[in-house]
Design a protein around this motif. Structure first.
Motif, short mmCIF file in Angstrom:
data_model
loop_
_atom_site.label_atom_id
_atom_site.label_comp_id
_atom_site.label_asym_id
_atom_site.label_seq_id
_atom_site.Cartn_x
_atom_site.Cartn_y
_atom_site.Cartn_z
N ALA A 262 0.84 -1.21 0.00
CA ALA A 262 0.00 0.00 0.00
C ALA A 262 0.87 1.25 0.00
O ALA A 262 1.93 1.30 0.65
CB ALA A 262 -0.92 0.01 1.21
N ALA A 263 0.44 2.27 -0.74
CA ALA A 263 1.11 3.57 -0.69
C ALA A 263 0.86 4.20 0.68
O ALA A 263 -0.28 4.22 1.16
CB ALA A 263 0.59 4.47 -1.80
N THR A 264 1.92 4.68 1.29
CA THR A 264 1.80 5.27 2.64
C THR A 264 2.19 6.74 2.68
O THR A 264 2.11 7.36 3.73
CB THR A 264 2.69 4.50 3.62
OG1 THR A 264 4.06 4.58 3.18
CG2 THR A 264 2.27 3.04 3.72
N VAL A 273 9.71 13.45 4.36
CA VAL A 273 8.71 12.41 4.14
C VAL A 273 7.36 12.92 4.61
O VAL A 273 7.23 13.46 5.73
CB VAL A 273 9.08 11.11 4.89
CG1 VAL A 273 7.96 10.08 4.76
CG2 VAL A 273 10.38 10.53 4.34
N LEU A 274 6.35 12.78 3.75
CA LEU A 274 4.98 13.11 4.12
C LEU A 274 4.17 11.83 4.14
O LEU A 274 4.07 11.13 3.11
CB LEU A 274 4.36 14.09 3.11
CG LEU A 274 4.89 15.52 3.08
CD1 LEU A 274 4.15 16.32 2.01
CD2 LEU A 274 4.70 16.20 4.43
N ALA A 275 3.62 11.47 5.27
CA ALA A 275 2.74 10.32 5.36
C ALA A 275 1.36 10.69 4.85
O ALA A 275 0.93 11.85 4.96
CB ALA A 275 2.66 9.83 6.81
N ALA A 276 0.67 9.73 4.27
CA ALA A 276 -0.65 10.00 3.70
C ALA A 276 -1.50 8.74 3.74
O ALA A 276 -0.99 7.62 3.67
CB ALA A 276 -0.54 10.51 2.26
N ASP A 277 -2.81 8.95 3.86
CA ASP A 277 -3.76 7.85 3.76
C ASP A 277 -4.07 7.52 2.31
O ASP A 277 -4.41 6.38 1.98
CB ASP A 277 -5.05 8.23 4.51
CG ASP A 277 -4.78 8.52 5.97
OD1 ASP A 277 -4.68 7.57 6.75
OD2 ASP A 277 -4.65 9.72 6.32
N LEU A 468 -3.11 4.07 -3.92
CA LEU A 468 -2.50 4.92 -4.95
C LEU A 468 -3.48 5.06 -6.10
O LEU A 468 -4.06 4.07 -6.57
CB LEU A 468 -1.20 4.30 -5.47
CG LEU A 468 -0.54 5.02 -6.68
CD1 LEU A 468 -0.15 6.45 -6.32
CD2 LEU A 468 0.68 4.23 -7.18
N TYR A 469 -3.66 6.30 -6.56
CA TYR A 469 -4.62 6.61 -7.63
C TYR A 469 -3.93 7.51 -8.65
O TYR A 469 -3.01 8.26 -8.32
CB TYR A 469 -5.86 7.29 -7.04
CG TYR A 469 -6.52 6.46 -5.97
CD1 TYR A 469 -7.50 5.52 -6.28
CD2 TYR A 469 -6.12 6.58 -4.64
CE1 TYR A 469 -8.08 4.74 -5.30
CE2 TYR A 469 -6.70 5.80 -3.65
CZ TYR A 469 -7.67 4.88 -3.99
OH TYR A 469 -8.24 4.08 -3.01
N LEU A 470 -4.41 7.44 -9.90
CA LEU A 470 -3.82 8.22 -10.98
C LEU A 470 -4.87 9.12 -11.62
O LEU A 470 -6.03 8.69 -11.80
CB LEU A 470 -3.23 7.31 -12.06
CG LEU A 470 -1.79 6.81 -11.86
CD1 LEU A 470 -1.69 5.91 -10.62
CD2 LEU A 470 -1.31 6.05 -13.09
N VAL A 471 -4.47 10.33 -11.93
CA VAL A 471 -5.31 11.25 -12.72
C VAL A 471 -4.43 11.87 -13.79
O VAL A 471 -3.20 11.75 -13.76
CB VAL A 471 -5.96 12.35 -11.84
CG1 VAL A 471 -6.93 11.77 -10.84
CG2 VAL A 471 -4.88 13.18 -11.13
N GLY A 472 -5.06 12.53 -14.76
CA GLY A 472 -4.30 13.22 -15.80
C GLY A 472 -4.35 12.51 -17.13
O GLY A 472 -5.11 11.55 -17.33
N ALA A 473 -3.52 12.96 -18.05
CA ALA A 473 -3.58 12.50 -19.44
C ALA A 473 -3.21 11.05 -19.61
O ALA A 473 -3.65 10.39 -20.55
CB ALA A 473 -2.65 13.37 -20.30
N GLY A 474 -2.38 10.48 -18.70
CA GLY A 474 -1.87 9.15 -18.88
C GLY A 474 -2.75 8.04 -18.36
O GLY A 474 -2.40 6.86 -18.45
N THR A 475 -3.92 8.39 -17.80
CA THR A 475 -4.85 7.39 -17.31
C THR A 475 -6.19 7.56 -18.04
O THR A 475 -6.28 8.29 -19.02
CB THR A 475 -4.99 7.51 -15.78
OG1 THR A 475 -5.82 6.45 -15.28
CG2 THR A 475 -5.58 8.84 -15.37
#
Length: 516
Positions: A262-264, A273-277, A468-475
């Motif tokens: 999982a992305a953390t 380092v920035l932690a994230a949900d 982890l999620y993707l946005v933008g032109a490449g998805t």
């Protein structure tokens, strides 16, 4: 009103990149209860929509064709505001002025009667065929954009479910093939197919699903924001900050941190380092996986698969200001060269830099004179060119290529140009790679062929890592302003609501509060 403690108790979402996709994702995540930090490696937000200001001229670096404004209106509404209260969006007419190599001009607009008249003037025998093409475009739009543009394709069964509709709408054809089915005139076929280049696609290879652009523009119009497209970027940043989020510039990301699949969070180039949900990447999808996710965490998007994929063309962009005005030049001009299919073959297939070119000329001062000093004009001209697999040495080639474009413009649209230029700057495929982190300098990411569309593209919900999620032109759904804004809409379906997190991962003990 939220106190700082309230804000820190909310789940934390990190968004990598502040292009339109990233900013739209941040607004949507903020509206769903997340505290959002947007990280941008450049010194100002916008990504490809960066704004250059020099010598009194304002140059929008990237997107200039604004359509489907309802996608922007939705973002403002999520924040309890109205787009029209912050942004003065003006209709552009004609949408495009298309100039053929022999000097013939076609004004492409949203006026049905005017379009029929333009078609009748260019190709009298193709008026009925044009109407059939537009009807086909509308049918594709209703499925490809209205029904599928904002839904995820997580599973191959999602693709299987839409296959009957794609077959019925002839999605197996190319853009050019669908135009050929309906009209016979070679010039009209160009008029009906060049739009796929605006999203990085070769009309001779791109799936005909992208023919929906014709009806999309007819339905929603083409617009321009007064002050330039940078005002949209600034407006979105204000929305994010109003939600309690933060946009940090000069904060390049070097790694997405991972624990147990999982992305953390993220590690910045500075070492912080920035932690994230939740982590959302608006970076180029190939770059996201090649550079930010370690190879041991990737099974589908391996370096080998990324290298074997097909990528869009790149762009050579020349921004310039003139000491005089050119009032006869439209806001958007497509200046075609002597070749169409052959030139696109050079760009996409053979990957060679040709001596001839077709150009898109942007004159925003046709709508907003304030983008240049009094009595002057602001322009940018772009030429589609091969991405960096062409082997072109742009450090050596850029200036001779610019001079060739200047000579072409002077001979066709901008008389006396070379003596009128007062400011100038360039953007090359090398800059797309080095400055904008686009793999191989491809300006639009993956090429929009059928085998790289929907489920076959990198998924909005990463196949490699949870959270982890993707946005933008490449998805999904792809490039262009409506595409990248729609990719952020997909997050509403795949990112859990913030209140589903029992204990946010982010805390002051893991990383200090983000500071703009």
């Amino acid at each position: 009103m939220l106190t700082p403690a309230d804000s820190l108790s909310k789940p934390h979402a990190v968004v990598i990149g502040s292009g339109f996709g990233g900013l739209a994702a941040a607004v949507r995540l903020g509206a769903r209860g997340y505290r959002v930090t947007v990280l941008e490696k450049l010194d100002a937000p916008g990504g490809r929509a960066y704004v250059h200001r020099q010598d009194g001229f304002t140059f929008d670096a990237g997107p200039t064709v604004i359509t489907a404004p309802f996608l922007l209106e939705e973002l403002w509404a999520l924040c309890g505001r109205r787009l029209q209260d912050d942004i003065d969006l003006r209709p552009v007419a004609p949408y495009y002025r298309i100039r053929f190599d022999d000097g013939t001009v076609f004004d492409y607009s949203g006026d049905a009667d005017a379009m029929r008249a333009e078609v009748a003037k260019l190709a009298p025998g193709d008026v009925a065929g044009y109407e059939r093409f537009l009807a086909a475009s509308e049918a594709i739009y209703k499925v490809g954009f209205e029904q599928l543009g904002h839904v995820p394709f997580d599973s191959w069964t999602d693709m299987l479910r839409v296959l009957p509709a794609l077959l019925r709408l002839e999605g197996y054809r190319t853009v050019y093939s669908l135009a050929c089915k309906h009209v016979r005139d070679a010039r009209l076929r160009v008029v009906l197919t060049f739009q796929s280049l605006l999203v990085g696609g070769n009309p001779f290879a791109t799936t005909s699903v992208y023919c929906l652009i014709a009806f999309l523009e007819r339905r929603w119009g083409v617009h321009f924001p007064m002050g330039g497209t940078g005002t949209l970027v600034d407006g979105l940043v204000r929305l994010i900050e109003g939600q309690g989020g933060t946009v940090r510039c000069r904060s390049g990301v070097s790694e997405i941190t991972v624990e147990q699949g999982a992305a953390t969070g993220v590690r910045l180039e500075s070492g912080e380092v920035l932690a994230a949900d939740v982590v959302v990447s608006n970076a180029d999808s190939a770059t996201t996986y090649r550079k930010l996710v370690a190879p041991e965490h990737r099974r589908r998007w391996t370096d080998r698969r990324i290298a074997k994929s097909r990528y869009s063309m790149s762009l050579f962009v020349w921004y310039f200001g003139t000491r005089r005005q050119y009032p006869d030049v439209a806001h958007h001009t497509i200046a075609l060269g002597p070749r169409y299919r052959e030139l696109l073959g050079d760009i996409f297939d053979r990957k060679v830099l040709a001596e001839d070119f077709s150009l898109y000329l942007h004159r925003p001062t046709a709508t907003d004179p304030s983008l240049a000093p009094p009595g002057c004009d602001t322009f940018y001209v772009l030429a589609p060119v091969p991405h960096l697999q062409s082997g072109t040495d742009w450090a050596r080639t850029a200036e001779p290529y610019r001079k060739s474009i200047a000579q072409r413009l002077q001979a066709t649209l901008l008389p006396g140009l070379e003596d009128q230029i007062v400011t100038s700057r360039l953007l090359t495929p090398q800059d797309f790679q080095d400055r904008l982190s686009s793999y191989r300098g491809a300006a639009f990411g993956l090429e929009p062929v059928l085998s790289q569309s929907a489920w076959f593209r990198p998924h909005n919900r990463s196949e490699e890592l949870r959270n982890l999620y993707l946005v933008g032109a490449g998805t999904h759904p792809g490039a262009g302003l409506p595409g990248v804004l729609s990719s952020a809409r997909v997050l509403d379906s795949v990112v859990p609501h913030a209140d589903t997190f029992a204990q946010p991962r982010y805390s002051p003990g893991l990383a200090g509060p983000a500071v703009a």
